[in-house]
Structure formats: structure tokens, C-alpha cells
Design a protein around this motif. Structure first.
Motif, mmCIF file in Angstrom:
data_model
loop_
_atom_site.group_PDB
_atom_site.id
_atom_site.type_symbol
_atom_site.label_atom_id
_atom_site.label_comp_id
_atom_site.label_asym_id
_atom_site.label_seq_id
_atom_site.Cartn_x
_atom_site.Cartn_y
_atom_site.Cartn_z
ATOM 1 N N HIS A 4 0.805 -1.210 0.000
ATOM 2 C CA HIS A 4 0.000 0.000 0.000
ATOM 3 C C HIS A 4 0.837 1.258 0.000
ATOM 4 O O HIS A 4 0.438 2.272 -0.537
ATOM 5 C CB HIS A 4 -0.930 0.008 1.210
ATOM 6 N N MET A 7 1.410 2.461 -3.490
ATOM 7 C CA MET A 7 0.294 2.521 -4.405
ATOM 8 C C MET A 7 -0.017 3.962 -4.758
ATOM 9 O O MET A 7 0.333 4.891 -4.021
ATOM 10 C CB MET A 7 -0.925 1.823 -3.802
ATOM 11 N N THR A 20 -6.546 7.574 3.020
ATOM 12 C CA THR A 20 -6.869 6.836 1.810
ATOM 13 C C THR A 20 -7.088 5.362 2.141
ATOM 14 O O THR A 20 -6.298 4.753 2.869
ATOM 15 C CB THR A 20 -5.734 6.976 0.772
ATOM 16 N N TYR A 22 -7.337 1.472 0.829
ATOM 17 C CA TYR A 22 -6.913 0.603 -0.252
ATOM 18 C C TYR A 22 -7.713 -0.694 -0.295
ATOM 19 O O TYR A 22 -7.438 -1.551 -1.120
ATOM 20 C CB TYR A 22 -5.416 0.310 -0.122
ATOM 21 N N SER A 212 -8.733 4.799 -2.559
ATOM 22 C CA SER A 212 -7.547 5.033 -3.378
ATOM 23 C C SER A 212 -7.974 5.172 -4.838
ATOM 24 O O SER A 212 -8.956 4.560 -5.269
ATOM 25 C CB SER A 212 -6.571 3.875 -3.240
ATOM 26 N N GLU A 230 -10.442 -5.447 -5.582
ATOM 27 C CA GLU A 230 -9.251 -5.419 -4.744
ATOM 28 C C GLU A 230 -8.141 -6.277 -5.327
ATOM 29 O O GLU A 230 -6.953 -5.938 -5.212
ATOM 30 C CB GLU A 230 -9.606 -5.872 -3.335
#
Length: 496
Positions: A4, A7, A20, A22, A212, A230
Motif C-alpha cells: 500500500h 500505491m 486513503t 486501499y 484510493s 481489490e
């Protein structure tokens, strides 16, 4: 997940990076984020509409003419339209940034507004609030879209659309309960709304979250799709497009429906800005009676927004509700035409007409909001912010034009207000005699705009029948099951 940190989104402003998500949130947190977005919308409309609640006191304080008041509304909506357009950059700035900083700015401006020494400085404060409000009220429906799968999109948008209604009701309620206690000081209402804005800013700062970019830039039909989305993000198979040009939203299926709803709401703009004047001058209702009639309209509209949103999601169709809502709106507007020259019309009759109008507007608007976001997703889900910015820009441009044209078409309105302020009885009687015919002209313009909406909404995504919509949903679910990663069955050791 260690991935993450690398990202997309981690290099954005600190406020957004720290908040944020994820992974798509579970039901409880998701409802919390939706609630904060809706509450932010309500407070923003409270800040925007507080002027209407104290307009007579403000006009008297600054010795402001009715024409000057209308011009403030025109300029505020015109410049606010470009605030909405700027919110199309929300994907770059972060939607949380726009909401939190926007609430902070509008709260501070509301607290500073009573310090305006002249009517020009007062107008400048209102215009600045409208600019920021135009941007934030594009970011909040974008957040509502992010946290609402298509199967619940209309329900979520129904609660979001209650924002203007709740804002109007709060203005009336707070003014009714507190204005006399503060000696009819209009400044007190701005201090109260400014404090409410800053409190809401703190709530959004600590409680709001944002998906995100790679996660939100995908289409979520049902909650069961979250696993596939995801997996795409974790595997890197979905890449966020940061160079999406604005020209991608300049397509008929986005521009025409956005123009259609902006025209459809002509009658709504008048209800916000001039209903008190219309009901008091044409039917002779007192201010207290007018407030009661307006409350009835807003309550019917609020209940309709929520109920129709839930029903639209259950039946999986949007366009049939738009047609029904438009027919009801046309009928109620036509009834306004029929009663415009009849001052003997009773309060019950007017309440029924306004209730029918609130029912029609709510029935058409919420399914449109759901269908519009779904149409933008069909084009490119990464274009939600620019698509909603186009919608916000057109709505405010049409509101600006309506505030500009209405005093021209209904010229008696200027004379009535100014003559009432000066006590010119002869001018008041002459203007009152001209008003019914002029208002009929305006209502006919609204009906033409409502018919145009029926044509302009046709390019929107969505089926006309529940059976076809459910067949599409079944096909989508089969496709999602094929995309889920393979999970071997769990083996249970044999034992005697």
C-alpha cells in the motif's frame, strides 16, 4: 499490506494520503463515510441558504434594493458555476481536501460576513461562499458515488439530495427559534451557521475517508464485486489514468442529460429564491402562512427523495421514474398557471399543488442522479469528478439565467418589492394587477423546460424494464464469479 505504501495516492497531499483506503470498506464504516458526506452537504446548503432566511433584515440594514439582491444571486451562481468546474480536478487534489478545506473556508467566511461594512463587501462575501460551495458540492456526490455500489446508488443519492431540503428547513427552524432572542439581529444567524460549518469541518477532518484512485476508478455494481476490484488493485492489473482529458466527458450521453436536468430544475430555482414573494403577493398569504406552505413542500420532497431512491434500486430501473416524476411536475406547474389569477385560492389547495410539485421533483431527480453517475461510469469511471463538474457547472449556469430572466419576465416583482418598502400603494396595486399574467408566462417556460428534459435524459444508461435490468445483473454476477481468484476447497483430515 506493505504494497500500500507504494500505491497511487501516497504522494498526494498529506490529508488525503493519511485517509486513503486501499480496501473497500465494510458496511458499517461505509455508512459512516456516506453519512459524513451527506451531513457536509446539509451544512453547506445551510450556509448557502441562510441569506434567504434573513434577506428582509439584510436588505433593510444595507438599504439594498431588490434589483441589487437579484444581481447578487446572478453573480454568485455565475462564479459558483466555475467553482464547480474547478472541482473536476478533485481527482488530482483529493476529494477529502476539497470537502474539509471547503468547509473551513465557508465557515470562516460566514463568521466574517456580519463584519461587512457595505453592501458591496457583503455581496463579495456571498460570492466567495458560492465559489467554494460550488466546488465542494461536486466533491460530495463524488464521494457518495465512491461508497455506494450501483445496486444502492439511488438510495445513497436520495439521502445526498436531501441536503438542499434539510438546509432550507434548518434555516427556517433556527431563525424561528433564535432570531427574536437575539433582537432580530441577522448577524446572529451568520455566527451560528459559521460555527456549524467549522464543527462539520472538524468531523470531516477526523472521520471522512477516501478510496484510493485505483479502487474508485472501477465500477462496483454490488458489494460482492469488491473482491475482484481489490484483486485488480493488488495485482496492478488496473492502472489509474491521471491524464484523462476533459474532452472525454464532452459526449452527448453526458452533456445532454446534464443540460436536461438543469432546465428541468427551473421551477425549483424559483421555489428557492422567490416562493415567499410569489405566494404572498398573488394569494395574500402572511409570512407565517407562507413558511408553513414552504415547509410542506420541502417535507414532501424530502420523503420522496428517500423513498423513490430505495424503490428505484429495488426495481433496478431509473428512466420510468424520471418520466413519472416529469409528468407530475408538469401537472403541478400547470395547476400553478390555472390558479395564478385567482387570489381566492385557499391554503389547502396551494399546499396540495406544492406537495404534488415536491413529489414530482423528487421522483425524477434521484433516479437521474443515479443514472448520470452510472452513465459516466459507462464512459470511464475515472471521469466521475469531471462528469459531475460538468453537471454542477450547467446547473449553476441555468440557475444564474433563471435569476436574471425572472425579474425581466415578471417585471411586476421589482415594483412590488420596492413599492412595499416605500409604501407606494398605487404602484403596489398596479403591479399586483400585472403579476398573474407575467407569472403564467414564466410557468409556461418551466413546462417547456420539463418537456425538454424528457428528451434530453434518453441517452442515460439504464434499462426501461425491471426484467431486462435483472437479466443484466445476473449476467454481470456470472462474469464476476469467473473473475474471482481460484480458491481450492478446504480439506478436512479423515478421522475415525
Amino acid at each position: 499490506m506493505a504494497k500500500h505504501a507504494a500505491m497511487p495516492g501516497s504522494n498526494r497531499p498529506d490529508l488525503t494520503a493519511r485517509r486513503t483506503l486501499y480496501r473497500y470498506p465494510d458496511t458499517g464504516p461505509r455508512y459512516l463515510y456516506l453519512s459524513i458526506a451527506v451531513a457536509s452537504t446539509i451544512v453547506l446548503y445551510y450556509e448557502l441558504y441562510v441569506f434567504g432566511g434573513v434577506a428582509p433584515l439584510v436588505l433593510a440594514h444595507y438599504r439594498m434594493s431588490f434589483s441589487y439582491y437579484v444581481n447578487i444571486l446572478v453573480v454568485a451562481n455565475l462564479i459558483g458555476a466555475f467553482g464547480s468546474l474547478a472541482a473536476g480536478l478533485g481527482d488530482r487534489w483529493g476529494r477529502i481536501n476539497i470537502v474539509v478545506y471547503g468547509l473551513a473556508v465557508t465557515g470562516m467566511l460566514s463568521l466574517l460576513t456580519p463584519l461587512a461594512a457595505t453592501k458591496a463587501s457583503f455581496a463579495l462575501m456571498l460570492i466567495m461562499i458560492s465559489v467554494v460551495e460550488g466546488a465542494v458540492l461536486v466533491a460530495t456526490p463524488a464521494l457518495v458515488r465512491d461508497f455506494s455500489p450501483q445496486l444502492g446508488r439511488a438510495s445513497a443519492m436520495g439521502f445526498w439530495a436531501v441536503g438542499p431540503v434539510a438546509g432550507s428547513l434548518i434555516v427556517s427552524f433556527v431563525a424561528n427559534r433564535t432570531l427574536q432572542r437575539f433582537g432580530d439581529s441577522w448577524e446572529s444567524q451568520y455566527y451560528l451557521v459559521g460555527a456549524a460549518g467549522l464543527v462539520m469541518c472538524a468531523v470531516a477532518f477526523f472521520g471522512l475517508r477516501e478510496l484510493s484512485p485505483p479502487l474508485r476508478d472501477q465500477v462496483l455494481v454490488g458489494k460482492e464485486d469488491r473482491k475482484v476490484l481489490e484483486v485488480h488493485v493488488a495485482s496492478g492489473s488496473h492502472r489509474m489514468r491521471t491524464d484523462v482529458p476533459w474532452s472525454h466527458v464532452a459526449r452527448p450521453d453526458i452533456l445532454l442529460p446534464a443540460l436536461g436536468i438543469s432546465l428541468f430544475l427551473l421551477v425549483y430555482y424559483v421555489a428557492i429564491g422567490f416562493s415567499t414573494l410569489y405566494l404572498s403577493t398573488l394569494f395574500g398569504f402572511t409570512t407565517h402562512e407562507v413558511n408553513g406552505l414552504n415547509t410542506w413542500f420541502w417535507l414532501v420532497n424530502a420523503v420522496t427523495l428517500i423513498a423513490v431512491g430505495a424503490l428505484s434500486d429495488r426495481l433496478r430501473v431509473r428512466k420510468p421514474f424520471m418520466v413519472v416524476g416529469t409528468v407530475l411536475t408538469i401537472l403541478s406547474t400547470y395547476l400553478l398557471i390555472g390558479h395564478a389569477g385567482r387570489p381566492d385560492t385557499g391554503g389547502l389547495t396551494v399546499a396540495l399543488i406544492l406537495g404534488l410539485l415536491g413529489l414530482g421533483l423528487g421522483t425524477a431527480y434521484v433516479p437521474w442522479m443515479a443514472a448520470f453517475t452510472e452513465t459516466v461510469e459507462r464512459c470511464n469511471p475515472a471521469l466521475i469528478a469531471p462528469g459531475l463538474a460538468i453537471w454542477g457547472w450547467l446547473v449553476r449556469i441555468c440557475a444564474c439565467l433563471s435569476f436574471f430572466l425572472l425579474p425581466i419576465i415578471v417585471g411586476s416583482m421589482n415594483t412590488l418589492v420596492d413599492a412595499t418598502a416605500t409604501g407606494d400603494v398605487a404602484a403596489m396595486r398596479a403591479a399586483a394587477a400585472q403579476a398573474p399574467a407575467q407569472w403564467r408566462h414564466w410557468w409556461w417556460i418551466c413546462i417547456v423546460a420539463q418537456v425538454a428534459f424528457l428528451l434530453l435524459m434518453l441517452p442515460l444508461a439504464g434499462r426501461w424494464s425491471s426484467r431486462a435490468a435483472r437479466a443484466d445483473l445476473d449476467a454481470h454476477r456470472r462474469r464476476m464469479r469467473r473473475l474471482l481468484p481460484y480458491q481450492p476447497p478446504v480439506r478436512v483430515p479423515w478421522s475415525e
